[in-house]
Design an enzyme around this catalytic site. Structure first.
Site: not given
Ligand code: NAD
Length: 496
Positions: A189, A242-244, A247, A265, A300, A399
């Site tokens: 996704k 994605g975000s903590t 996560g 991650e 990130c 962040e």
């Molecule tokens: P996000 O957490 O908002 O979204 C990430 C993914 O999760 C998207 O596909 C989104 O649709 C999905 N998502 C959002 N809410 C959800 C829910 N309630 N249930 C299930 N899935 C859901 O993050 P973002 O804004 O897309 O990306 C930025 C974040 O990603 C930052 O915090 C960044 O640090 C992190 N990131 C981490 C790494 C790493 O390797 N550690 C790499 C790249 C980005």
């Protein structure tokens, strides 16, 4: 890039894939719903993309399960999967311009970064895991002479991957490459902000010979499609970037469904520590600027907290500000552009709010801080540097995920380590010093998944990447990533 490409003309010609890719076919969402995919380059709507929800996710998981059980992919020898994945890498390479263009249009990064950075890394990632998979041996454990104890790695089955928008394809590739190489079926996704390249890559996987149902792509929103994948009873492992905050949801989803394994991650607030004895202060200053302004800080492991020894503070910070000049927001489709757009209006507003909060809390704005190029209809923010930041301030703790650097002074190594570790995150830390003993001691003391010394390069696909603390757990890249997508089976054979 060797041959000059007219990216604007290419952008007019590109054929967007808009439907979900399930069981080897492009299909509409069961509900018939779509969502607008908008470009942050100029605010134009690029496409109406299928808005998948629980029903579509279920369809994709069923296809993945069927393919897995049939052994269509998992049953092939490692050498055979390797051949197909090398072909997949080749197709990505051949279509790299198109894929790079999709990244730029969809999330606003400069075309040269997309083409020379992201796409090269994606191709290398797929190729690396393809090459790796027929070179991994299993184990035989010590046992009596009358027995044989086999320890074998088996694919987990159906892997769900939920990824962000900052490096749309690369973050996906870090997951699908090891997962597919190990023989799993996948449901990917992509982020709702950047679904286009994932849809195209699903098609390329099929063209390469990855059997129907093995690699499915379901575009949609987090709360619907993402959650459905996280809660699905027939997904065996869920890999998230994605975000903590989000996560943590996946841990809950797992606990409330089938106890699928989860790897996370997540975010970072990485410290970049510069001592006065740094051998090449210019390289460190350039590293500091690149570390926060590349990809508009939407990285990130962005070096978002700059910790400078007080003796060199003023001199060093003015050099960082000079290097920051290399990052001026401009047209992402121009090959000379080094800084593109923020991913969307929401992220732009969020970053601007942090900038105003930094000023309210008493940090000194040294440069930048404004939204620019509004006349384009796109989302652009200047490289922004704050000085006199204290680690308790919001801009040092949260962040921001934008081009905003927070500078903090320190006097001693102990103080630097204490500030660096005073964060809920622990993704990466950078360290600049001429003193090898100090460098080793500090590297050990830093609570981060990666520590770089006298450079900003945490290594290529060969090294693991991931976080300590609330930056998550599990590792992408390297052979260690395969651990997330396999489980160990012990077979104990007795001859006695
Ligand atoms: P996000 O957490 O908002 O979204 C990430 C993914 O999760 C998207 O596909 C989104 O649709 C999905 N998502 C959002 N809410 C959800 C829910 N309630 N249930 C299930 N899935 C859901 O993050 P973002 O804004 O897309 O990306 C930025 C974040 O990603 C930052 O915090 C960044 O640090 C992190 N990131 C981490 C790494 C790493 O390797 N550690 C790499 C790249 C980005």
């Amino acid at each position: 890039m060797n041959i000059a490409v007219d990216w604007r003309a290419e952008a007019r010609r590109v054929n967007f894939r808009k439907e979900a890719f399930i069981d080897g076919n492009f299909v509409s969402a069961a509900s018939g719903k779509t969502f607008a995919c908008t470009s942050p380059v100029d605010g134009a709507v690029l496409a109406q993309v299928a808005e998948c929800d629980a029903e579509d996710v279920d369809r994709a998981v069923k296809a993945a399960r069927k393919a897995f059980e049939a052994g269509a992919w998992a049953g092939q020898s490692p050498k055979s999967r390797k051949r197909v994945m090398l072909k997949f890498a080749e197709l990505i390479h051949e279509n790299a311009n198109e894929l790079a263009l999709l990244e730029t249009l969809d999330m606003g990064k400069p075309i040269s970064a997309a083409r020379n950075g992201d796409l090269r890394a994606v191709t290398e990632c797929v190729r690396w895991y393809a090459e790796a998979i027929d070179k991994i041996y299993d184990e035989i454990a010590p046992a009596p002479r009358t027995a044989l104890a086999l320890i074998e790695r088996e694919p987990v089955g159906v892997v769900g991957a939920v990824v962000p928008w900052n490096f749309p394809l690369l973050m996906a590739a870090w997951k699908f490459s090891p997962a597919l190489a190990a023989g799993n079926s996948m449901v990917l996704k992509p982020a709702e902000q950047s679904p286009l390249s994932a849809l195209r890559i699903g098609e390329l996987a099929a063209d390469a010979g990855i059997p129907p149902g093995v690699f499915n792509v379901v575009p949609g929103f987090g709360e619907t499609a993402g959650q459905a994948l996280g809660r699905h009873m027939d997904v065996d492992a869920l890999a998230f970037t994605g975000s903590t905050e989000v996560g943590k949801f996946f841990l809950k989803y797992s606990a409330e469904s089938n106890m699928k394994t989860v790897s996370l991650e997540c975010g970072g607030k990485s410290p970049n520590i510069v001592f006065a004895d740094t051998p090449d202060l210019d390289a460190a200053a350039k590293g500091a600027a690149d570390g926060i302004f590349y990809n508009s800080g939407q990285v990130c492991d962005a070096a978002s907290r700059l910790l400078v020894e007080d003796k060199i503070h003023d001199r060093f910070l003015s050099r960082v500000a000079e290097f920051a000049q290399a990052y001026q927001p401009a047209d992402p489709l121009d090959e000379k552009t080094t800084m593109g757009a923020m991913v969307d209006q929401t992220q732009t507003r969020r970053v601007l709010q942090f900038i105003s909060l930094g000023q309210q809390e008493g940090a000194k704005l040294v440069t930048g801080g404004k939204q620019v190029r509004q006349e384009t209809g796109g989302c652009y923010i200047e490289p922004t540097i704050f000085d006199r930041v204290e680690n308790r301030m919001t801009i040092a703790r949260e962040e921001i995920f934008g081009p905003v650097l927070s500078t903090i002074s320190f006097k001693t190594a102990e103080e630097a380590v204490a500030i660096a570790n005073d964060s809920k995150y622990g993704l990466e830390a950078n360290l600049w010093t001429n003193d090898l003993t100090r460098a080793h001691r500090i590297a050990r003391a830093l609570r981060a998944g990666t520590v770089t010394i006298n450079n900003r390069d945490g290594g290529g696909i060969e090294v693991p990447f991931g976080g300590y603390k609330q930056s998550g757990f599990g590792r992408d890249k390297s052979l260690h990533a395969i651990e997330k997508y396999t489980q160990l089976k012990t077979t104990y054979i007795s001859f006695g």
